[in-house]
Scaffold this motif. Structure first.
Motif, PDB file in Angstrom:
ATOM      1  N   GLN A  66       8.949   2.698   2.081  1.00  0.00           N
ATOM      2  CA  GLN A  66       9.492   3.110   0.795  1.00  0.00           C
ATOM      3  C   GLN A  66       8.493   2.897  -0.338  1.00  0.00           C
ATOM      4  OE1 GLN A  66      12.545   4.582   0.247  1.00  0.00           O
ATOM      5  NE2 GLN A  66      11.809   4.900  -1.846  1.00  0.00           N
ATOM      6  N   GLN A  67       7.687   1.833  -0.233  1.00  0.00           N
ATOM      7  CA  GLN A  67       6.726   1.553  -1.295  1.00  0.00           C
ATOM      8  C   GLN A  67       5.659   2.651  -1.383  1.00  0.00           C
ATOM      9  OE1 GLN A  67       7.034  -0.588  -3.531  1.00  0.00           O
ATOM     10  NE2 GLN A  67       8.304  -2.254  -2.767  1.00  0.00           N
ATOM     11  N   TYR A  68       5.171   3.080  -0.220  1.00  0.00           N
ATOM     12  CA  TYR A  68       4.185   4.159  -0.234  1.00  0.00           C
ATOM     13  C   TYR A  68       4.808   5.455  -0.763  1.00  0.00           C
ATOM     14  CZ  TYR A  68       0.418   1.686   2.170  1.00  0.00           C
ATOM     15  OH  TYR A  68      -0.598   0.824   2.495  1.00  0.00           O
TER      16      TYR A  68
ATOM     17  N   ALA B 297      -2.824   2.903   2.540  1.00  0.00           N
ATOM     18  CA  ALA B 297      -3.697   2.748   1.387  1.00  0.00           C
ATOM     19  C   ALA B 297      -3.983   1.272   1.140  1.00  0.00           C
ATOM     20  CB  ALA B 297      -3.062   3.372   0.158  1.00  0.00           C
ATOM     21  N   LYS B 298      -5.208   0.961   0.787  1.00  0.00           N
ATOM     22  CA  LYS B 298      -5.607  -0.405   0.470  1.00  0.00           C
ATOM     23  C   LYS B 298      -5.656  -0.612  -1.045  1.00  0.00           C
ATOM     24  CE  LYS B 298      -9.258  -3.773   1.466  1.00  0.00           C
ATOM     25  NZ  LYS B 298     -10.564  -3.979   2.163  1.00  0.00           N
TER      26      LYS B 298
ATOM     27  N   LYS C 226      -1.496  -5.153   4.040  1.00  0.00           N
ATOM     28  CA  LYS C 226      -1.392  -4.350   5.259  1.00  0.00           C
ATOM     29  C   LYS C 226       0.042  -3.938   5.576  1.00  0.00           C
ATOM     30  CE  LYS C 226      -5.653  -5.968   7.437  1.00  0.00           C
ATOM     31  NZ  LYS C 226      -6.261  -6.580   8.629  1.00  0.00           N
ATOM     32  N   GLU C 227       1.008  -4.629   5.006  1.00  0.00           N
ATOM     33  CA  GLU C 227       2.419  -4.260   5.193  1.00  0.00           C
ATOM     34  C   GLU C 227       2.851  -3.198   4.178  1.00  0.00           C
ATOM     35  OE1 GLU C 227       1.411  -7.584   5.223  1.00  0.00           O
ATOM     36  OE2 GLU C 227       1.396  -7.356   7.421  1.00  0.00           O
TER      37      GLU C 227
ATOM     38  N   TYR D 170      -8.697   2.989   2.010  1.00  0.00           N
ATOM     39  CA  TYR D 170      -7.754   2.780   3.105  1.00  0.00           C
ATOM     40  C   TYR D 170      -8.162   1.585   3.972  1.00  0.00           C
ATOM     41  CZ  TYR D 170      -6.443   7.572   1.850  1.00  0.00           C
ATOM     42  OH  TYR D 170      -6.050   8.682   1.156  1.00  0.00           O
ATOM     43  N   TYR D 171      -7.161   1.054   4.689  1.00  0.00           N
ATOM     44  CA  TYR D 171      -7.428   0.031   5.702  1.00  0.00           C
ATOM     45  C   TYR D 171      -8.030   0.686   6.932  1.00  0.00           C
ATOM     46  CZ  TYR D 171      -4.930  -3.617   3.170  1.00  0.00           C
ATOM     47  OH  TYR D 171      -4.543  -4.559   2.241  1.00  0.00           O
TER      48      TYR D 171
END
Length: 235
Positions: free
Chosen positions: A50-52, A61-62, A95-96, A234-235
């Motif tokens: 939901q956050q993304y 995304a980092k 990372k979460e 990005y990670y």
């Protein structure tokens, strides 16, 4: 069909003038042609969480850096009037996918001193923008874009194509491409268009919103309302 023949003795400049007259007569009354409105997909995007989705980000995304240029707003700070403003936002994600706001700075795009006695000649334009707001907390921060959750029909899991006043059209990435607003049956419709640039992860890194004017005699007549530039790692 009757064939019209020109006499050979017609002067060259007169013939050229006639051709120009015929050309402008044929072109008169032709305004800007409307875009072919159609949706390239009806499938909503799939976000990591939901956050993304809240920040319209695909993949993991980092860091993100946003610069949002709002051209259709103005106001005053008590000391200055301003036309338009920018929001500069830095976000980090773990990372979460949980975000933390590093910085928010809002600045005026163009600021000028308050006129005295309502005399326009007293306005003095400023070289540097006025800082309107700074923050270091993620609370009460909203990034101005149309969220996907509000554009998906939960019963069909399809992108919404229209409501009572607005028709929506999406590109192949699932991003809103065009929308047409009609406020009432007697009102002329207003046409809005998004133009995007994408990175390799199919995240847009530049988005421009403009209102298109099809009743204008000027080709490509439009007013840019907002532009957003994003830098994403990005990670």
């Amino acid at each position: 069909m009757k064939t019209i023949k020109f006499k050979r003795r017609i002067h060259c400049s007169s013939f050229s003038t006639l051709l120009l007259l015929l050309f402008f007569t044929a072109c008169s009354g032709q305004g800007k042609e409307k875009t072919e409105f159609r949706s390239e997909t009806s499938t909503p995007k799939k976000f990591q969480n939901q956050q993304y989705e809240n920040y319209d980000l695909m993949g993991k995304a980092k860091t993100t850096q946003w610069e949002i240029f709002n051209y259709d707003t103005s106001g005053n700070t008590g000391k200055y009037y301003y036309n338009g403003y920018t929001d500069q936002i830095d976000l980090n994600f773990n990372k979460e996918g949980e975000p933390s706001l590093v910085k928010l700075v809002s600045k005026s795009i163009k600021a000028y001193q308050q006129p005295r006695d309502n005399k326009i000649e007293n306005i003095v334009y400023e070289k540097n923008p006025v800082i309107l707001l700074t923050s270091s907390s993620i609370e009460d921060i909203s990034i101005d874009y149309l969220t996907y959750s509000s554009k998906v029909d939960p019963s069909t899991n399809k992108l919404i194509s229209e409501n009572e006043y607005i028709k929506y059209y999406y590109n192949k990435y699932g991003d809103l491409q065009d929308y047409i607003v009609t406020e009432g049956k007697d009102e002329e419709p207003r046409y809005f268009k998004f133009i995007y640039k994408y990175d390799k992860k199919n995240n847009w890194i530049e988005r421009t919103l403009s209102e298109e004017f099809y009743d204008s005699d000027t080709p490509d007549d439009k007013e840019i309302i907002q532009k957003i530039v994003r830098i994403i790692t990005y990670y």
